[in-house]
Design an enzyme around this catalytic site. Structure first.
Site, PDB file in Angstrom:
ATOM      1  N   THR A  52      74.577 -16.994 -16.421  1.00 20.71           N
ATOM      2  CA  THR A  52      75.163 -17.773 -15.337  1.00 20.71           C
ATOM      3  C   THR A  52      74.267 -17.706 -14.113  1.00 20.71           C
ATOM      4  O   THR A  52      73.944 -18.716 -13.499  1.00 20.71           O
ATOM      5  CB  THR A  52      76.580 -17.260 -15.022  1.00 20.71           C
ATOM      6  OG1 THR A  52      77.319 -17.244 -16.232  1.00 20.71           O
ATOM      7  CG2 THR A  52      77.279 -18.134 -14.018  1.00 20.71           C
ATOM      8  N   LYS A  80      79.448  -0.907   1.037  1.00 18.33           N
ATOM      9  CA  LYS A  80      79.805  -0.204   2.285  1.00 18.33           C
ATOM     10  C   LYS A  80      81.217  -0.546   2.720  1.00 18.33           C
ATOM     11  O   LYS A  80      81.678  -0.095   3.759  1.00 18.33           O
ATOM     12  CB  LYS A  80      78.845  -0.613   3.416  1.00 18.33           C
ATOM     13  CG  LYS A  80      77.393  -0.287   3.143  1.00 18.33           C
ATOM     14  CD  LYS A  80      76.545  -0.762   4.325  1.00 18.33           C
ATOM     15  CE  LYS A  80      75.072  -0.658   4.036  1.00 18.33           C
ATOM     16  NZ  LYS A  80      74.265  -1.427   5.003  1.00 18.33           N
ATOM     17  N   HIS A 129      86.439 -19.467 -15.037  1.00 21.19           N
ATOM     18  CA  HIS A 129      84.973 -19.581 -15.050  1.00 21.19           C
ATOM     19  C   HIS A 129      84.620 -21.068 -15.210  1.00 21.19           C
ATOM     20  O   HIS A 129      84.151 -21.496 -16.257  1.00 21.19           O
ATOM     21  CB  HIS A 129      84.435 -18.752 -16.217  1.00 21.19           C
ATOM     22  CG  HIS A 129      82.956 -18.515 -16.199  1.00 21.19           C
ATOM     23  ND1 HIS A 129      82.088 -19.178 -15.357  1.00 21.19           N
ATOM     24  CD2 HIS A 129      82.192 -17.677 -16.948  1.00 21.19           C
ATOM     25  CE1 HIS A 129      80.866 -18.750 -15.593  1.00 21.19           C
ATOM     26  NE2 HIS A 129      80.897 -17.835 -16.552  1.00 21.19           N
TER      27      HIS A 129
HETATM   28  C1  NCD Z   1      81.089 -15.153 -20.066  1.00 19.42           C
HETATM   29  C2  NCD Z   1      81.679 -14.521 -18.805  1.00 19.42           C
HETATM   30  O1  NCD Z   1      80.943 -13.997 -17.979  1.00 19.42           O
HETATM   31  O2  NCD Z   1      82.888 -14.630 -18.691  1.00 19.42           O
HETATM   32  N1  NCD Z   1      79.696 -15.203 -20.058  1.00 19.42           N
HETATM   33  C3  NCD Z   1      79.081 -16.252 -19.443  1.00 19.42           C
HETATM   34  O3  NCD Z   1      79.257 -16.506 -18.278  1.00 19.42           O
HETATM   35  N2  NCD Z   1      78.320 -17.043 -20.187  1.00 19.42           N
HETATM   36  C4  NCD Z   1      81.628 -14.570 -21.317  1.00 19.42           C
HETATM   37  C5  NCD Z   1      81.529 -13.085 -21.526  1.00 19.42           C
HETATM   38  O4  NCD Z   1      81.070 -12.341 -20.690  1.00 19.42           O
HETATM   39  O5  NCD Z   1      81.966 -12.690 -22.611  1.00 19.42           O
END
Ligand code: NCD
Length: 314
Positions: A52, A80, A129
């Site tokens: 990401t 902090k 997300h």
């Molecule tokens: C995911 C997350 O961070 O939620 N990863 C991502 O952003 N591609 C999935 C995960 O961490 O399993």
């Protein structure tokens, strides 16, 4: 000013516009390489990330912009005791847009209330997300040609997996999409998400075995067991490895059923699936950069150079 915090911040028309813009960028990236000249993206990542974070950085650089941030969560002033509200007020003075990942659910929403620049939620705890989901939708649309009329299997950690929660929120906007929720009892979808499905008349069926539903799926979405969100290590060890998709199991699935996974994978998809044409998880990584380029342009209100139009109403 627009932020992207929850999938439900976007209408279906806006989702389509973002996906169309990402497709146009993918077809002709050179046309976009200077559109965000002199603009700055701040990355505020308070949780580990590879894809990401790097894909946000690549997206901004591909648009001709700059990126600033700190290398890990341990070196920011948050250690902090600085509040999210103060951090974002400060960062608003340095950058034009910010991508925030935070272990606390709701932190990006809180940040957006104090921010003078657009805030993008890059993952908040076990909650949402949205940029991963737009990537998932772009991948499904490119593979299947549609986002309506689908049977989707969501498999693995449906309790803590925020990409699953986000995907369900986004798919509320589409017609005739039904779900098999494939999880052991301890990792079932949380009650508030089950309520969301019911309230929105989204048909679903909870099962714990993947084998029997595979032949019925149009799309399979695998997820990792989210070790870092367990309170109890023993419980994680008990559930770890509960699903393992391999080529032998995939024989039961339709020939055109894409297998998605937000990555990182641990052992839930065997590497022998990687060469199967149905494996779509590395396509997702590829599409993720174009989606994030589209989101940055849209939130900054920069017109698409090919159409002369901006994508989101501001
Ligand atoms: C995911 C997350 O961070 O939620 N990863 C991502 O952003 N591609 C999935 C995960 O961490 O399993």
């Amino acid at each position: 000013m627009r932020h992207l915090i929850d999938p439900l911040d976007l209408t279906q028309q806006e989702i389509t516009q973002l996906l169309d813009l990402a497709d146009r960028i993918c077809a002709d990236p050179a046309a976009y390489q200077e559109v965000a000249n002199h603009k700055k993206l701040a990355t505020l990542f308070y949780e580990p990330s590879t894809r990401t974070r790097l894909s946000f950085e690549a997206a901004m650089l591909n648009l001709g912009g700059h990126v600033l941030g700190f290398p890990s969560e341990n070196v920011s002033s948050a250690t902090k005791g600085e509040s999210v509200a103060d951090t974002i007020r400060v960062v608003s003075c340095y950058a034009d847009i910010v991508a925030m990942r935070h272990p606390k659910e709701g932190a990006p929403l809180r940040a957006s209330r104090y921010s003078r620049i657009p805030v993008i939620n890059a993952g908040d705890g076990g909650h949402q997300h949205p940029t991963q989901t737009l990537t998932d939708l772009m991948t499904i649309r490119r593979r299947m040609g549609r986002l309506d009329d689908l049977t989707i299997g969501l498999c693995g950690d449906l309790k803590y997996g925020r990409t699953v929660h986000s995907l369900l929120h986004f798919l509320q906007r589409y017609h005739n999409v039904q779900f098999y929720l494939i999880a052991p009892d301890a990792l079932k979808l949380p009650d508030y998400m089950v309520k969301f499905l019911k309230d929105n008349n989204m048909p679903f069926c909870e099962v714990d075995s993947i084998d029997e539903v595979l032949p019925e799926l149009d799309v399979l979405y695998m997820t990792r067991i989210q070790q870092e969100r367990f309170f109890n290590e023993e419980e994680y060890l008990r559930l770890k490895g509960c699903y393992q998709l391999d080529e032998a199991l995939l024989q039961k699935a339709p020939q055109d059923m894409p297998v998605l996974h937000p990555l990182p994978r641990i052992d839930e998809i065997s590497t022998d699936v990687d060469n199967d044409p149905r494996a779509a998880y590395f396509d997702q990584v590829h599409n993720g950069v174009y989606i994030r380029m589209a989101i940055i342009l849209a939130l900054l209100g920069i017109p698409d150079p090919l159409t002369g139009k901006t994508v989101l109403d501001h």
